[in-house]
Design an enzyme around this catalytic site. Structure first.
Site, PDB file in Angstrom:
ATOM      1  CG  ASP A  21       1.330   0.525  -3.449  1.00 37.86           C
ATOM      2  OD1 ASP A  21       0.895   0.308  -2.301  1.00 37.86           O
ATOM      3  OD2 ASP A  21       0.599   0.589  -4.453  1.00 37.86           O
ATOM      4  CG  ASN A  69      -1.894   6.593   2.388  1.00 40.33           C
ATOM      5  OD1 ASN A  69      -0.705   6.742   2.114  1.00 40.33           O
ATOM      6  ND2 ASN A  69      -2.682   5.808   1.649  1.00 40.33           N
TER       7      ASN A  69
HETATM    8  C1  IPE Z   1       0.405   5.479  -2.549  1.00 47.69           C
HETATM    9  O1  IPE Z   1       0.011   4.182  -2.250  1.00 47.69           O
HETATM   10  C2  IPE Z   1       0.845   6.205  -1.315  1.00 47.69           C
HETATM   11  C3  IPE Z   1       2.067   5.700  -0.683  1.00 47.69           C
HETATM   12  C4  IPE Z   1       2.825   4.762  -1.145  1.00 47.69           C
HETATM   13  C5  IPE Z   1       2.424   6.345   0.554  1.00 47.69           C
HETATM   14  P1  IPE Z   1      -1.528   3.813  -2.031  1.00 47.69           P
HETATM   15  O2  IPE Z   1      -1.564   2.356  -1.754  1.00 47.69           O
HETATM   16  O3  IPE Z   1      -2.119   4.698  -1.012  1.00 47.69           O
HETATM   17  O4  IPE Z   1      -2.145   4.167  -3.453  1.00 47.69           O
HETATM   18  P2  IPE Z   1      -3.506   3.672  -4.149  1.00 47.69           P
HETATM   19  O5  IPE Z   1      -4.609   3.937  -3.183  1.00 47.69           O
HETATM   20  O6  IPE Z   1      -3.354   2.226  -4.441  1.00 47.69           O
HETATM   21  O7  IPE Z   1      -3.579   4.487  -5.395  1.00 47.69           O
HETATM   22  C1  IPE Z   2       2.272   1.129   0.993  1.00 52.09           C
HETATM   23  O1  IPE Z   2       1.712  -0.141   1.117  1.00 52.09           O
HETATM   24  C2  IPE Z   2       2.379   1.864   2.309  1.00 52.09           C
HETATM   25  C3  IPE Z   2       1.466   2.991   2.452  1.00 52.09           C
HETATM   26  C4  IPE Z   2       0.625   3.427   1.555  1.00 52.09           C
HETATM   27  C5  IPE Z   2       1.507   3.714   3.696  1.00 52.09           C
HETATM   28  P1  IPE Z   2       0.143  -0.357   1.186  1.00 52.09           P
HETATM   29  O2  IPE Z   2      -0.262  -0.264   2.605  1.00 52.09           O
HETATM   30  O3  IPE Z   2      -0.556   0.571   0.268  1.00 52.09           O
HETATM   31  O4  IPE Z   2       0.032  -1.856   0.674  1.00 52.09           O
HETATM   32  P2  IPE Z   2      -1.048  -2.464  -0.314  1.00 52.09           P
HETATM   33  O5  IPE Z   2      -1.086  -1.579  -1.532  1.00 52.09           O
HETATM   34  O6  IPE Z   2      -2.347  -2.482   0.398  1.00 52.09           O
HETATM   35  O7  IPE Z   2      -0.534  -3.842  -0.624  1.00 52.09           O
HETATM   36 MG    MG Z   3      -1.082   0.436  -1.677  1.00 51.87          MG
END
Ligand code: IPE
Ligand code: IPE
Ligand code: MG
Length: 246
Positions: A21, A69
């Site tokens: 993340d 997602n």
């Molecule tokens: C969790 O991250 C899913 C992945 C890393 C693929 P998110 O960024 O989607 O999670 P939330 O929404 O902050 O809980």
């Molecule tokens: C994790 O990074 C990747 C996926 C969930 C696909 P994020 O895209 O959630 O990055 P933040 O949490 O917005 O920084």
């Molecule tokens: Mg995230």
């Protein structure tokens, strides 16, 4: 200093799972678009895959795209899917060179055809590799997985293949997407968030949780070593007393 030397090789986790993340925030900090963060995140993927295989960790599972997602802006989803295809194409050599088998968990039918095809090609090409299993969680959500499991088992009960009395943990395990994987020993989440976000709820029942503020694109081999060293300091009691363990 190389933290690798501080790891006890005889006490490695058998299954590491990572919630990767912080890509978006990493890009934002640099005044760039979110896609730039996702691209740079793939470098960290290579780092942890290589480091895990080199150490001898038998199972690594990476949360790459969640059920939830799909609700992101269309363009971002498209970018992530494109990146997935290009990474699969590019990394097949890393997988073969390191004797790594690729697997996937999740509702894979929801993936675009092109991703599905590429994924299956790489899984097929690496299926006889034995050093490590790298599992990508794609379109994965734990609740969806559990729903799917309940439906499959219910159908078997209906058709007299399983009796309700026979349902135990091992039967549930066999019907999860993770059927061939052991329970998670170490769960890592980057970017400072301390939540599970629908990842492997059943499988992390006794996992050690490790949270770090490091954003995913900044995560290196040394960060993985640090997490494993911390894991090795924990006493895993599984409900017993400390005295019973020693
Ligand atoms: C969790 O991250 C899913 C992945 C890393 C693929 P998110 O960024 O989607 O999670 P939330 O929404 O902050 O809980
Ligand atoms: C994790 O990074 C990747 C996926 C969930 C696909 P994020 O895209 O959630 O990055 P933040 O949490 O917005 O920084
Ligand atoms: Mg995230």
């Amino acid at each position: 200093m190389n933290l690798k030397n501080n790891i006890l090789l005889e006490a490695l986790p058998k299954h590491i799972a990572i919630i990767m993340d912080g890509n978006g925030r990493w890009a934002k900090q640099k005044g760039m678009l979110r896609a730039f963060g996702h691209e740079n995140g793939t470098k960290s993927v290579r780092q942890v895959v290589e480091a895990s295989a080199e150490l001898g960790v038998p199972n690594l599972t990476l949360y790459a795209f969640s059920t939830e997602n799909w609700k992101r802006p269309k363009l971002e989803v498209k970018t992530l899917m494109k990146l997935l295809i290009s990474s699969l194409k590019k990394e097949i050599k890393t997988l073969q060179d390191n004797d790594i088998k690729l697997a996937a968990i999740g509702n894979l039918n929801l993936l675009p055809n092109t991703v599905f095809k590429e994924l299956h090609e790489v899984m097929e090409a690496t299926k006889n590799n034995t050093r490590m299993t790298l599992t990508l969680a794609l379109s994965y959500g734990s609740r969806e997985e559990l729903l799917n499991t309940v439906k499959e088992i219910s159908n078997k009960v209906k058709n007299n293949i399983i009796s309700p009395e026979a349902i135990d943990e091992s039967i549930i395990n066999k019907h999860l997407y993770t059927q061939n994987l052991p329970d998670v020993d170490l769960l890592i989440r980057t970017s400072g968030e301390q939540r599970i976000s629908n990842f492997l709820l059943w499988q992390i029942a006794y996992a050690e949780l490790y949270f770090t503020d490091t954003l995913w694109p900044d995560f290196t081999k040394q960060d993985l070593y640090k997490a494993i060293i911390e894991y090795q300091k924990r006493e895993r009691r599984f409900g017993k007393t400390s005295e019973q363990l020693s």
